[in-house]
Design an enzyme around this catalytic site. Structure first.
Site, PDB file in Angstrom:
ATOM      1  N   ASP A  71      -7.062  -7.413   2.154  1.00 13.39           N
ATOM      2  CA  ASP A  71      -6.405  -6.361   2.930  1.00 13.39           C
ATOM      3  C   ASP A  71      -7.331  -5.834   4.004  1.00 13.39           C
ATOM      4  O   ASP A  71      -8.541  -6.029   3.949  1.00 13.39           O
ATOM      5  CB  ASP A  71      -6.041  -5.190   2.004  1.00 13.39           C
ATOM      6  CG  ASP A  71      -4.899  -5.538   1.082  1.00 13.39           C
ATOM      7  OD1 ASP A  71      -4.132  -6.443   1.408  1.00 13.39           O
ATOM      8  OD2 ASP A  71      -4.789  -4.883   0.028  1.00 13.39           O
ATOM      9  N   LYS A 101      -2.875  -4.541   6.147  1.00 12.98           N
ATOM     10  CA  LYS A 101      -1.704  -3.669   6.250  1.00 12.98           C
ATOM     11  C   LYS A 101      -2.166  -2.323   6.764  1.00 12.98           C
ATOM     12  O   LYS A 101      -3.173  -1.805   6.342  1.00 12.98           O
ATOM     13  CB  LYS A 101      -1.089  -3.453   4.871  1.00 12.98           C
ATOM     14  CG  LYS A 101      -0.216  -4.564   4.447  1.00 12.98           C
ATOM     15  CD  LYS A 101       0.659  -4.096   3.305  1.00 12.98           C
ATOM     16  CE  LYS A 101       1.566  -5.196   2.841  1.00 12.98           C
ATOM     17  NZ  LYS A 101       2.563  -5.562   3.829  1.00 12.98           N
ATOM     18  N   MET A 147      -2.597   8.038   1.205  1.00 12.82           N
ATOM     19  CA  MET A 147      -1.685   7.832   2.346  1.00 12.82           C
ATOM     20  C   MET A 147      -1.051   9.145   2.791  1.00 12.82           C
ATOM     21  O   MET A 147       0.167   9.257   2.927  1.00 12.82           O
ATOM     22  CB  MET A 147      -0.592   6.821   1.968  1.00 12.82           C
ATOM     23  CG  MET A 147      -1.156   5.436   1.726  1.00 12.82           C
ATOM     24  SD  MET A 147       0.068   4.262   1.152  1.00 12.82           S
ATOM     25  CE  MET A 147      -0.052   4.484  -0.603  1.00 12.82           C
TER      26      MET A 147
HETATM   27  N1  SAH Z   1      -5.770   0.632  -4.023  1.00 16.23           N
HETATM   28  C1  SAH Z   1      -6.391   1.680  -3.242  1.00 16.23           C
HETATM   29  C2  SAH Z   1      -5.362   2.531  -2.525  1.00 16.23           C
HETATM   30  C3  SAH Z   1      -4.542   1.786  -1.499  1.00 16.23           C
HETATM   31  S1  SAH Z   1      -3.390   2.791  -0.664  1.00 16.23           S
HETATM   32  C4  SAH Z   1      -7.299   2.520  -4.143  1.00 16.23           C
HETATM   33  O1  SAH Z   1      -7.248   2.368  -5.365  1.00 16.23           O
HETATM   34  O2  SAH Z   1      -8.071   3.316  -3.622  1.00 16.23           O
HETATM   35  C5  SAH Z   1      -4.217   3.105   0.859  1.00 16.23           C
HETATM   36  C6  SAH Z   1      -4.729   4.523   0.892  1.00 16.23           C
HETATM   37  O3  SAH Z   1      -5.898   4.632   0.098  1.00 16.23           O
HETATM   38  C7  SAH Z   1      -5.147   5.019   2.251  1.00 16.23           C
HETATM   39  O4  SAH Z   1      -4.057   5.472   2.999  1.00 16.23           O
HETATM   40  C8  SAH Z   1      -6.073   6.153   1.886  1.00 16.23           C
HETATM   41  O5  SAH Z   1      -5.337   7.287   1.483  1.00 16.23           O
HETATM   42  C9  SAH Z   1      -6.754   5.595   0.648  1.00 16.23           C
HETATM   43  N2  SAH Z   1      -8.048   4.954   0.943  1.00 16.23           N
HETATM   44  C10 SAH Z   1      -8.376   3.666   0.784  1.00 16.23           C
HETATM   45  N3  SAH Z   1      -9.676   3.459   1.103  1.00 16.23           N
HETATM   46  C11 SAH Z   1     -10.171   4.656   1.464  1.00 16.23           C
HETATM   47  C12 SAH Z   1     -11.452   5.126   1.871  1.00 16.23           C
HETATM   48  N4  SAH Z   1     -12.504   4.323   1.971  1.00 16.23           N
HETATM   49  N5  SAH Z   1     -11.578   6.452   2.151  1.00 16.23           N
HETATM   50  C13 SAH Z   1     -10.541   7.290   2.045  1.00 16.23           C
HETATM   51  N6  SAH Z   1      -9.323   6.913   1.658  1.00 16.23           N
HETATM   52  C14 SAH Z   1      -9.126   5.617   1.372  1.00 16.23           C
END
Ligand code: SAH
Length: 250
Positions: A37, A59, A172
């Site tokens: 991703d 995405k 998100m």
């Molecule tokens: N599977 C991921 C979440 C995916 S959904 C997890 O477990 O963290 C995508 C959302 O995750 C983004 O919109 C944001 O809200 C958050 N996100 C992912 N990476 C991030 C990061 N490094 N810092 C802050 N938010 C993050």
């Protein structure tokens, strides 16, 4: 007939190499192809051996993205060809990452799988602000919620989320910040409820913004990278500084 190795759904953590598990590292080193991703951090991508094929199926919320069906097609084709496939997802693959849809697609094609969990953003963001996600006497549970779903902003159990002491990790949520603010206040949340926005959690460019529910929309609008909202949590350093200030004034 070749027997395909299981497809590995691997959590990359929020970005930094130090948040990758040893299992994930082994999987990356052994893979023939890594399907990843956009949110997988550069530090993690740098650990993929040079000769290994990468497929970026990035995405972006509301932005250009690879259709889910195309991702399924890639996984199935690579898997059926007998390759060692790593499906690398940011954070933990089981949190807001369409894991079940992809599992369904590959198992329908006769492929098998394993899940290698990763550190989810909520854990890394809470650590960055020096807070636990649960605390005796404050919150006996943690809610993991999303700010938006395919149809638009996500409806939640606002009454529960608005209760004092409640803690939620909201993924998100940047674009939904004003909506969240409105819904929570409508359900009785105090405007001074702390909300911390952690952008680029765990990465070199991590940015922490301490806000309250009242200032949430403005603070969230300032974030340009991926961000998580921690409802009900303020950075510990800010709390300590405030209490020192009030002690000094007393
Ligand atoms: N599977 C991921 C979440 C995916 S959904 C997890 O477990 O963290 C995508 C959302 O995750 C983004 O919109 C944001 O809200 C958050 N996100 C992912 N990476 C991030 C990061 N490094 N810092 C802050 N938010 C993050």
């Amino acid at each position: 007939m070749t027997i395909s190795p299981p497809i590995l759904f691997v959590g990359a953590g929020p970005g930094a190499a130090e948040h990758l598990t040893l299992g994930a590292l082994d999987a990356l080193r052994a893979a023939d192809v890594v399907v990843h991703d956009r949110l997988v951090g550069a530090e993690v991508l740098a650990l993929i051996p040079e000769g290994t094929r990468r497929v970026d199926v990035g995405k972006e919320g509301f932005g250009p993205s690879t259709a889910q069906a195309d991702i399924h097609a890639v996984l199935v084709a690579e898997g059926l060809a007998g390759r060692r496939v790593v499906r690398l997802k940011g954070g933990d693959p089981g949190i807001f990452a369409r894991l079940d849809e992809e599992i369904e697609a590959i198992t329908a094609a006769g492929l098998t799988f394993r899940i290698l969990p990763g550190l989810t953003t909520a854990s890394v963001a809470a650590a960055a602000i020096g807070q636990g996600l649960t605390q005796r006497g404050r919150n006996t549970g943690l809610r993991i919620v999303t700010g938006h779903v395919m149809e638009g902003f996500a409806e939640q159990d606002w009454k529960a989320l608005a209760r004092p002491g409640e803690v939620a990790a909201i993924y998100m949520a940047k674009r939904a910040a004003r909506f969240l603010q409105g819904r929570l206040m409508m359900h009785g949340a105090r405007p001074e409820t702390p909300v911390t926005i952690v952008e680029n959690a765990g990465r070199a460019d991590q940015c922490i913004r301490a806000a309250t529910l009242a200032s949430l929309a403005a603070s969230a609008a300032a974030a340009t990278g991926p961000a998580i909202l921690l409802l009900g949590l303020a950075p510990r350093a800010a709390i300590d500084a405030l209490s020192q200030l009030s002690e000094a004034q007393a």
